[in-house]
Design a protein around this motif. Sequence first.
Motif, mmCIF file in Angstrom:
data_model
loop_
_atom_site.group_PDB
_atom_site.id
_atom_site.type_symbol
_atom_site.label_atom_id
_atom_site.label_comp_id
_atom_site.label_asym_id
_atom_site.label_seq_id
_atom_site.Cartn_x
_atom_site.Cartn_y
_atom_site.Cartn_z
ATOM 1 N N LEU A 193 -7.166 20.363 15.553
ATOM 2 C CA LEU A 193 -7.653 21.834 15.042
ATOM 3 C C LEU A 193 -8.943 21.623 14.340
ATOM 4 C CD1 LEU A 193 -4.012 23.324 13.833
ATOM 5 C CD2 LEU A 193 -5.373 23.991 15.853
ATOM 6 N N GLU A 194 -9.185 20.487 13.787
ATOM 7 C CA GLU A 194 -10.537 20.562 13.091
ATOM 8 C C GLU A 194 -11.530 20.303 14.453
ATOM 9 O OE1 GLU A 194 -10.279 16.997 10.829
ATOM 10 O OE2 GLU A 194 -9.016 17.803 9.396
ATOM 11 N N MET A 195 -11.238 19.671 15.444
ATOM 12 C CA MET A 195 -12.154 19.745 16.581
ATOM 13 C C MET A 195 -12.417 21.095 17.037
ATOM 14 S SD MET A 195 -11.106 16.318 18.513
ATOM 15 C CE MET A 195 -12.622 15.687 19.310
ATOM 16 N N ARG A 196 -11.384 21.878 17.142
ATOM 17 C CA ARG A 196 -11.480 23.313 17.637
ATOM 18 C C ARG A 196 -12.458 23.961 16.438
ATOM 19 N NH1 ARG A 196 -7.849 28.106 16.051
ATOM 20 N NH2 ARG A 196 -8.638 29.479 17.912
ATOM 21 N N SER A 197 -12.473 23.604 15.246
ATOM 22 C CA SER A 197 -13.358 24.601 14.566
ATOM 23 C C SER A 197 -14.898 23.960 14.484
ATOM 24 C CB SER A 197 -12.755 24.570 13.124
ATOM 25 O OG SER A 197 -13.008 23.248 12.552
ATOM 26 N N ASP B 32 1.970 15.592 12.897
ATOM 27 C CA ASP B 32 0.843 16.675 12.203
ATOM 28 C C ASP B 32 -0.427 16.047 12.012
ATOM 29 O OD1 ASP B 32 3.237 18.140 11.420
ATOM 30 O OD2 ASP B 32 3.304 17.520 9.468
ATOM 31 N N TRP B 33 -0.649 14.852 11.983
ATOM 32 C CA TRP B 33 -2.066 14.266 11.741
ATOM 33 C C TRP B 33 -2.784 14.556 13.013
ATOM 34 C CZ3 TRP B 33 -4.890 10.711 14.667
ATOM 35 C CH2 TRP B 33 -5.775 10.262 14.355
ATOM 36 N N MET B 34 -2.198 14.385 14.243
ATOM 37 C CA MET B 34 -2.723 14.727 15.643
ATOM 38 C C MET B 34 -3.210 16.174 15.739
ATOM 39 S SD MET B 34 -1.874 16.047 18.853
ATOM 40 C CE MET B 34 -3.010 16.015 20.115
ATOM 41 N N ILE B 35 -2.135 17.115 15.330
ATOM 42 C CA ILE B 35 -2.351 18.304 15.497
ATOM 43 C C ILE B 35 -3.699 18.995 14.560
ATOM 44 C CG2 ILE B 35 -1.523 20.766 15.046
ATOM 45 C CD1 ILE B 35 -0.268 19.415 17.486
ATOM 46 N N GLN B 36 -3.572 18.264 13.405
ATOM 47 C CA GLN B 36 -4.786 18.667 12.513
ATOM 48 C C GLN B 36 -5.894 18.252 12.885
ATOM 49 O OE1 GLN B 36 -4.466 19.801 9.198
ATOM 50 N NE2 GLN B 36 -6.444 19.630 8.501
ATOM 51 N N ARG C 288 0.103 27.332 12.068
ATOM 52 C CA ARG C 288 0.452 28.255 11.035
ATOM 53 C C ARG C 288 0.974 27.447 9.698
ATOM 54 N NH1 ARG C 288 4.620 30.993 14.675
ATOM 55 N NH2 ARG C 288 3.264 31.610 16.182
ATOM 56 N N CYS C 289 1.480 26.347 9.887
ATOM 57 C CA CYS C 289 2.011 25.642 8.664
ATOM 58 C C CYS C 289 0.751 24.331 8.211
ATOM 59 C CB CYS C 289 3.380 24.854 8.977
ATOM 60 S SG CYS C 289 3.492 23.599 10.157
ATOM 61 N N LEU C 290 -0.200 24.076 8.977
ATOM 62 C CA LEU C 290 -1.182 23.021 8.570
ATOM 63 C C LEU C 290 -2.307 23.676 8.143
ATOM 64 C CD1 LEU C 290 -0.767 20.824 11.588
ATOM 65 C CD2 LEU C 290 0.133 20.573 9.289
ATOM 66 N N THR D 139 0.269 26.610 23.222
ATOM 67 C CA THR D 139 1.291 27.296 22.613
ATOM 68 C C THR D 139 1.781 26.170 21.549
ATOM 69 O OG1 THR D 139 2.932 26.475 23.852
ATOM 70 C CG2 THR D 139 1.980 28.780 24.358
ATOM 71 N N THR D 140 1.859 25.070 21.575
ATOM 72 C CA THR D 140 2.253 24.048 20.458
ATOM 73 C C THR D 140 1.043 24.114 19.306
ATOM 74 O OG1 THR D 140 3.303 22.820 22.216
ATOM 75 C CG2 THR D 140 2.730 21.740 19.897
ATOM 76 N N PHE D 141 -0.170 24.228 19.696
ATOM 77 C CA PHE D 141 -1.105 24.405 18.670
ATOM 78 C C PHE D 141 -0.959 25.704 17.948
ATOM 79 C CE2 PHE D 141 -3.688 21.423 21.496
ATOM 80 C CZ PHE D 141 -3.713 20.502 20.591
#
Length: 115
Positions: A68-72, A61-65, A110-112, A103-105
């Motif tokens: 997604l922060e880099m994405r924003s 979850d940390w890696m996905i988070q 949705r849950c992060l 697709t994983t992101f």
Amino acid sequence: MVDDLKMTTEKPRYRIKNWAAYNDALVQRGSITLWIDEAICARWYANERVGKPGAPTRYSDWMIQMALEMRSVFRLPLQALEGFLRSIVRLLGWEGISVPDYTTFCRRQRCLRVT
């Protein structure tokens, strides 16, 4: 009196005398430096079950988070985020590290909560 009013509303003009330095400063605005800690590799994968049926979660979850922060920050679509992370991993020379597909992101965001 009208002439006095004109003089007070004019903006001061700055004349550029060193065009080479000015141009270099404009180019440096587009420069990007990322500091990435080596501990990120240790937290990249999760491989733990979350109590639901199906395959275990591969990426933490940390890696996905973090992604997604880099994405924003960079305002990237999910496909571009995948390519961006692949290029970072390649530039750092992290052999054996895989990047999740978009697709994983999409599914995991949705849950992060991204701050």
